[in-house]
Design a protein around this motif. Structure first.
Motif, PDB file in Angstrom:
ATOM      1  N   ALA A   1       2.535   1.804  -3.383  1.00  0.00           N
ATOM      2  CA  ALA A   1       1.595   2.374  -4.357  1.00  0.00           C
ATOM      3  C   ALA A   1       1.344   3.851  -4.074  1.00  0.00           C
TER       4      ALA A   1
ATOM      5  N   ARG B   1       0.829  -1.211   0.000  1.00  0.00           N
ATOM      6  CA  ARG B   1       0.000   0.000   0.000  1.00  0.00           C
ATOM      7  C   ARG B   1       0.861   1.257   0.000  1.00  0.00           C
TER       8      ARG B   1
ATOM      9  N   THR C   1      -4.794  -2.039  -3.095  1.00  0.00           N
ATOM     10  CA  THR C   1      -3.747  -1.475  -3.955  1.00  0.00           C
ATOM     11  C   THR C   1      -2.955  -2.553  -4.691  1.00  0.00           C
TER      12      THR C   1
END
Length: 279
Positions: free
Chosen positions: A151, A148, A179
Motif C-alpha cells: 500500500a 502495508r 492498510t
C-alpha cells in the motif's frame, strides 16, 4: 457547559448493551472457520476504525467499545464519524479484554464484512502493475507488513495463495496498520491461476529467491509484472520458480544467511516503485 449543538451531537450517539451471547459470538470470529462462515472479521483500534470508515472495501457491521472509550465518545462525538445505522455496543473492560487479541486493548473493536475480490476478465484489465502474489506466507506479521508495504508503494492488488495465512487474521490486520482496508486482496489464488493469468494477460512472472537470482537493481523493467513471494523458510514452490520469466535476489555483504521475508519484499517493492517513476 455544552452548547445546544454539542448536546444534540451527544444525544445522537446511542450505546447498546453487549449481551453475553453476543460477546461469545464475536469471540468466535478470531477463528478462521467462523470468519469464513459469517464472511466477517475483527479489527482493533482507532487506526483500523478510521481506515474502515474511509474506504468502501470492507464495510463496518458493528462496533464494540468499553466503558472508558464510550465516555470519551460522549465527551467528543467527533471520534465517531460514522453512519447512525451502524450499531455501537458498550461493554466492560473485562469483556473488551476477552474480545481483543492485544495485550493492552485500545478499547474499540470493529466487526467488518469481508468483500470478495475475484480474478476474472474484467478485473484483469483493471489491474495495476505490478501485482503481488504471496504463494504460501505463513506468518501473520509478515503478511501484514507485505500488505502495508504494498500500500505504501502504491501497489494495491495482492493475490494470496490457498495455503497462506488468512489475510483477515487479527494479527495480519494489526501488522498491516489498517492498510488492508485500502487494498484489494484476492484470496485462494492457486499458482496455476497465476501462470494462466500471466499467459493470458501478458504479465512477466518475477520470482523472489534468496540467492542465485539476478541482482535486484539489474532486473530489466517490463510493462506488466507479477512479483511472487514464497514461504518464509521453503521459498517459492519449484513449479513457480521454474516457470518464472525472471528470478531476482537482493545482494548482501554481511554474514547472515538471508533476509526476513517481509523485509525482502519491502526492498523489492521499493525498487519496482523507483523503476516505475513513483518518486
Amino acid at each position: 457547559m455544552m452548547s445546544g449543538g454539542d448536546e444534540a451531537m451527544r444525544s445522537n450517539i446511542s450505546f447498546l448493551p453487549l449481551s453475553r451471547q453476543h460477546c461469545k459470538w464475536i469471540r468466535k470470529l478470531h477463528q478462521k472457520k467462523y470468519r469464513r462462515k459469517e464472511k466477517l472479521f475483527i479489527a482493533e483500534g482507532l487506526n483500523s476504525f478510521h481506515a474502515a470508515v474511509k474506504t468502501p472495501h470492507h464495510t463496518i457491521s458493528e462496533i464494540i467499545v468499553d466503558h472508558d472509550f464510550a465516555d470519551k465518545v460522549r465527551d467528543n462525538p467527533s471520534l465517531f464519524p460514522l453512519s447512525p445505522e451502524i450499531p455501537v455496543y458498550e461493554c466492560s473492560r473485562d469483556e473488551m479484554e476477552s474480545l481483543s487479541s492485544e495485550e493492552t486493548p485500545q478499547g474499540i473493536v470493529i466487526v467488518c464484512h469481508q468483500k470478495e475480490f475475484l480474478v476474472n476478465e474484467t478485473t484483469t484489465g483493471k489491474m495495476s502493475d505490478p501485482l503481488i502474489y504471496c504463494e504460501e506466507t505463513s506468518d501473520p506479521g509478515n503478511l501484514g507488513i507485505i500488505i502495508r508495504s504494498s500500500a505504501w508503494f502504491g501497489f494495491n492488488r495482492i493475490l494470496i495463495g490457498p495455503f497462506c495465512v488468512d489475510p483477515f487474521n487479527t494479527k495480519v490486520i494489526r501488522s498491516s496498520a489498517g492498510t488492508i482496508f485500502g487494498v484489494e486482496v484476492y484470496q485462494s489464488i492457486h499458482r496455476d491461476v497465476i501462470i494462466e493469468l500471466a499467459d493470458r494477460a501478458g504479465y512477466t512472472l518475477i520470482a523472489a529467491v534468496p540467492a542465485g537470482g539476478i541482482p535486484l537493481h539489474q532486473c530489466e523493467k517490463s510493462e506488466k509484472n507479477i512479483i511472487m513471494f514464497g514461504h518464509e523458510s521453503k521459498g517459492l514452490s519449484r513449479h513457480l520458480a521454474e516457470r518464472a520469466d525472471r528470478r531476482i535476489s537482493i545482494p548482501g555483504c554481511g554474514t547472515v544467511e538471508s533476509l526476513n521475508l517481509s523485509v525482502a519484499a519491502s526492498i523489492i517493492l521499493y525498487e519496482f516503485a523507483v523503476q516505475l517513476g513513483r518518486f
